[in-house]
Design a protein around this motif. Structure first.
Motif, PDB file in Angstrom:
ATOM      1  N   ALA A 147       0.742  -1.258   0.033  1.00 21.22           N
ATOM      2  CA  ALA A 147       0.092  -0.106   0.035  1.00 21.22           C
ATOM      3  C   ALA A 147       0.800   1.228   0.095  1.00 21.22           C
ATOM      4  N   VAL A 148       1.841   1.404   0.617  1.00 25.80           N
ATOM      5  CA  VAL A 148       2.678   2.492   0.995  1.00 25.80           C
ATOM      6  C   VAL A 148       3.417   2.708  -0.269  1.00 25.80           C
ATOM      7  N   GLU A 149       4.008   1.499  -0.834  1.00 26.30           N
ATOM      8  CA  GLU A 149       4.960   1.702  -2.172  1.00 26.30           C
ATOM      9  C   GLU A 149       3.782   2.086  -3.241  1.00 26.30           C
ATOM     10  N   THR A 150       2.674   1.653  -3.450  1.00 22.78           N
ATOM     11  CA  THR A 150       1.518   2.139  -4.376  1.00 22.78           C
ATOM     12  C   THR A 150       1.321   3.462  -4.173  1.00 22.78           C
ATOM     13  N   ALA A 151       1.160   4.048  -3.089  1.00 23.13           N
ATOM     14  CA  ALA A 151       0.775   5.286  -2.885  1.00 23.13           C
ATOM     15  C   ALA A 151       2.033   6.302  -3.077  1.00 23.13           C
ATOM     16  N   TYR A 152       3.355   5.979  -2.704  1.00 19.77           N
ATOM     17  CA  TYR A 152       4.467   6.732  -2.960  1.00 19.77           C
ATOM     18  C   TYR A 152       4.796   6.948  -4.607  1.00 19.77           C
ATOM     19  N   GLU A 153       4.769   5.626  -5.175  1.00 19.56           N
ATOM     20  CA  GLU A 153       5.027   5.594  -6.754  1.00 19.56           C
ATOM     21  C   GLU A 153       4.023   6.261  -7.514  1.00 19.56           C
ATOM     22  N   GLY A 154       2.577   6.273  -7.132  1.00 20.44           N
ATOM     23  CA  GLY A 154       1.704   7.147  -7.837  1.00 20.44           C
ATOM     24  C   GLY A 154       1.884   8.324  -7.672  1.00 20.44           C
ATOM     25  N   LEU A 155       2.445   9.085  -6.567  1.00 21.32           N
ATOM     26  CA  LEU A 155       2.550  10.383  -6.336  1.00 21.32           C
ATOM     27  C   LEU A 155       3.647  10.993  -7.251  1.00 21.32           C
ATOM     28  N   GLU A 156       4.920   9.807  -7.018  1.00 19.24           N
ATOM     29  CA  GLU A 156       6.103  10.216  -7.990  1.00 19.24           C
ATOM     30  C   GLU A 156       5.795  10.231  -9.250  1.00 19.24           C
ATOM     31  N   VAL A 230      -5.156  14.190  -8.785  1.00 19.89           N
ATOM     32  CA  VAL A 230      -6.162  13.553  -8.247  1.00 19.89           C
ATOM     33  C   VAL A 230      -5.664  12.231  -8.289  1.00 19.89           C
ATOM     34  N   TYR A 231      -5.588  11.578  -6.991  1.00 22.26           N
ATOM     35  CA  TYR A 231      -5.122  10.088  -6.922  1.00 22.26           C
ATOM     36  C   TYR A 231      -6.460   9.300  -6.780  1.00 22.26           C
ATOM     37  N   ASP A 232      -6.805   8.539  -7.830  1.00 22.48           N
ATOM     38  CA  ASP A 232      -8.089   7.764  -7.659  1.00 22.48           C
ATOM     39  C   ASP A 232      -7.584   6.177  -7.335  1.00 22.48           C
ATOM     40  N   ALA A 233      -7.875   5.958  -5.935  1.00 21.84           N
ATOM     41  CA  ALA A 233      -7.801   4.663  -5.444  1.00 21.84           C
ATOM     42  C   ALA A 233      -9.060   3.593  -5.649  1.00 21.84           C
ATOM     43  N   VAL A 254      -7.051   1.647 -10.315  1.00 22.12           N
ATOM     44  CA  VAL A 254      -8.143   0.522 -10.497  1.00 22.12           C
ATOM     45  C   VAL A 254      -8.597   0.782 -11.917  1.00 22.12           C
ATOM     46  N   GLY A 255      -9.101  -0.190 -12.582  1.00 28.98           N
ATOM     47  CA  GLY A 255      -9.544   0.304 -13.890  1.00 28.98           C
ATOM     48  C   GLY A 255      -8.610   0.606 -14.967  1.00 28.98           C
ATOM     49  N   GLY A 256      -8.931   1.328 -16.096  1.00 24.17           N
ATOM     50  CA  GLY A 256      -8.220   1.787 -16.849  1.00 24.17           C
ATOM     51  C   GLY A 256      -7.641   3.170 -17.040  1.00 24.17           C
ATOM     52  N   GLY A 257      -7.102   3.789 -17.907  1.00 22.19           N
ATOM     53  CA  GLY A 257      -6.568   5.194 -17.676  1.00 22.19           C
ATOM     54  C   GLY A 257      -6.719   5.931 -19.040  1.00 22.19           C
ATOM     55  N   THR A 258      -7.348   7.094 -19.259  1.00 16.67           N
ATOM     56  CA  THR A 258      -7.362   7.487 -20.460  1.00 16.67           C
ATOM     57  C   THR A 258      -7.018   9.003 -20.063  1.00 16.67           C
ATOM     58  N   PRO A 259      -6.008   9.772 -21.061  1.00 17.75           N
ATOM     59  CA  PRO A 259      -5.565  10.950 -20.750  1.00 17.75           C
ATOM     60  C   PRO A 259      -6.544  12.034 -20.514  1.00 17.75           C
ATOM     61  N   PRO A 260      -6.358  12.868 -19.346  1.00 15.75           N
ATOM     62  CA  PRO A 260      -5.137  13.095 -18.639  1.00 15.75           C
ATOM     63  C   PRO A 260      -4.907  12.065 -17.482  1.00 15.75           C
ATOM     64  N   ALA A 261      -5.532  11.084 -17.425  1.00 10.82           N
ATOM     65  CA  ALA A 261      -5.533  10.089 -16.360  1.00 10.82           C
ATOM     66  C   ALA A 261      -4.599   8.844 -16.808  1.00 10.82           C
ATOM     67  N   PHE A 262      -3.693   8.269 -16.175  1.00 11.39           N
ATOM     68  CA  PHE A 262      -2.997   7.050 -16.413  1.00 11.39           C
ATOM     69  C   PHE A 262      -3.335   6.210 -15.296  1.00 11.39           C
ATOM     70  N   LYS A 263      -2.982   4.974 -15.678  1.00 11.24           N
ATOM     71  CA  LYS A 263      -3.080   3.824 -14.809  1.00 11.24           C
ATOM     72  C   LYS A 263      -1.652   3.358 -14.389  1.00 11.24           C
ATOM     73  N   PHE A 264      -1.313   2.913 -13.035  1.00 11.03           N
ATOM     74  CA  PHE A 264       0.000   2.387 -12.861  1.00 11.03           C
ATOM     75  C   PHE A 264      -0.062   1.076 -12.163  1.00 11.03           C
ATOM     76  N   VAL A 265       0.895   0.102 -12.456  1.00 13.50           N
ATOM     77  CA  VAL A 265       0.767  -0.970 -11.604  1.00 13.50           C
ATOM     78  C   VAL A 265       2.170  -1.079 -10.864  1.00 13.50           C
ATOM     79  N   LEU A 266       2.096  -1.367  -9.571  1.00 16.16           N
ATOM     80  CA  LEU A 266       3.191  -1.366  -8.661  1.00 16.16           C
ATOM     81  C   LEU A 266       4.414  -2.240  -9.006  1.00 16.16           C
ATOM     82  N   ALA A 267       5.464  -1.713  -8.959  1.00 13.97           N
ATOM     83  CA  ALA A 267       6.833  -2.324  -8.970  1.00 13.97           C
ATOM     84  C   ALA A 267       7.378  -2.425  -7.587  1.00 13.97           C
TER      85      ALA A 267
END
Length: 319
Positions: A147-156, A230-233, A254-267
């Protein structure tokens, strides 16, 4: 503290596993005859003290990404906190007896490990782990990594920085509750707004939200104020896009991302946990565990059942 230098490590251990895809509440079984994971040279063997459950565990069990998953039988679980009992030849950072925590799957949807953390032992690459913060219990530490890595990477990824404003959709959830804290304490947000249901507004404020929005009563899209990020969780991307400033960013998990939104998956990266440990040890970042969300390992089915309600505040942890 118990000494782990002369612990006899068994060849067979106990683990919760499922042999086919479907609802984990119906399919998970406790097996006491599971082969001990063999560590590779860059891995350590962790004696699991606590493990967290995340929504990804349910999606994985249901077969949402079976094309890129390991083949069953699968021991679920991404997050772990425990003690190193054995180290591979190439391991430099950790020694036997170290208390560590981390997310054991480097890529959450791409071939996550067949043997996860709902087991007595887990084999984990050293680069995915960090030393457990000294002020946290194993249960608290286990609630954090994914959770904290997802939060951090999304903000970054949104290039969030000091002085920017943010709206967090789903501020009471495992990821959202940490986005609020990180945005404020680590990134220096000028304003943090967050949404939740009525009963969780106080939680949002206690985490540092300047504005707590009750999504059951107020439509955040209609607010005159727009946000830099906007961080959509929760998967409300359409609404999220309407709440962002011109030129701002929307990140969704969650779900897909269309610009200006983008989706990311945690590493998963132990280096993020190392970077955040000082904030955790100074209590600027606190774990958020659901008040009813701590379960003994014998009640894993109950824990999955509770996770399935979708009404969780923070994380669920098995100990």
């Amino acid at each position: 503290m118990a000494s782990y230098s002369n612990v006899t490590i068994p060849s067979k251990t106990k683990a919760w596993l499922y042999a086919e895809h479907g609802n984990p509440v119906n399919l998970l079984k406790l097996d006491s005859d599971v082969r001990l994971p063999v560590i590779k040279e860059d891995q350590v063997l962790v004696k699991v003290v606590a493990a967290a459950l995340n929504p990804v565990d349910v999606k994985r069990a249901l077969g949402f990404f079976r094309d890129t998953d390991s083949s069953p039988p699968i021991v679920p679980g991404y997050d772990v906190a425990g003690v190193v009992v054995k180290v591979g030849d190439q391991v430099k950072k950790f020694k036997v007896g170290d208390e560590v925590y981390g997310d054991v799957n480097e890529k959450s949807l791409d071939h996550p490990k067949q043997n996860g953390t709902l087991a007595e032992y887990a084999a984990v690459e050293e680069r995915l782990l960090a030393l457990k913060p000294k002020n946290l219990s194993f249960v608290e530490a286990a609630s954090l990594p994914a959770a904290v890595e997802t939060a951090y990477e999304g903000l970054e990824r949104t290039r969030f920085s000091s002085g920017k404003s943010i709206l967090v959709l789903g501020g009471a959830g495992g990821v959202g509750s940490l986005v609020i804290q990180l945005a404020k304490e680590v990134f220096g947000a000028s304003k943090v707004a967050a949404t939740s249901s009525t009963g969780k507004l106080d939680l949002l404020k206690s985490l540092g939200a300047d504005s707590a929005i009750d999504y059951t009563k107020d439509n955040f899209e209609n607010l005159p104020e727009k946000f830099d990020v906007v961080y959509d969780a929760v998967g409300q991307m359409g609404s999220a896009i309407r709440a962002v400033k011109e030129g701002g960013s929307v990140v969704t998990i969650v779900g897909g991302g269309t610009p200006p939104a983008f989706k990311f998956v945690l590493a998963s990266k132990g280096s993020i946990l190392e970077k955040l440990n000082p904030f955790i040890e100074s209590q600027k970042i606190k774990p958020v565990i659901d008040p009813k969300g701590t379960f003994p390992v014998s009640r894993v089915l109950k824990a999955f059942s509770y996770l399935g309600t979708g009404r969780i505040a923070g994380e669920i942890v098995i100990h």
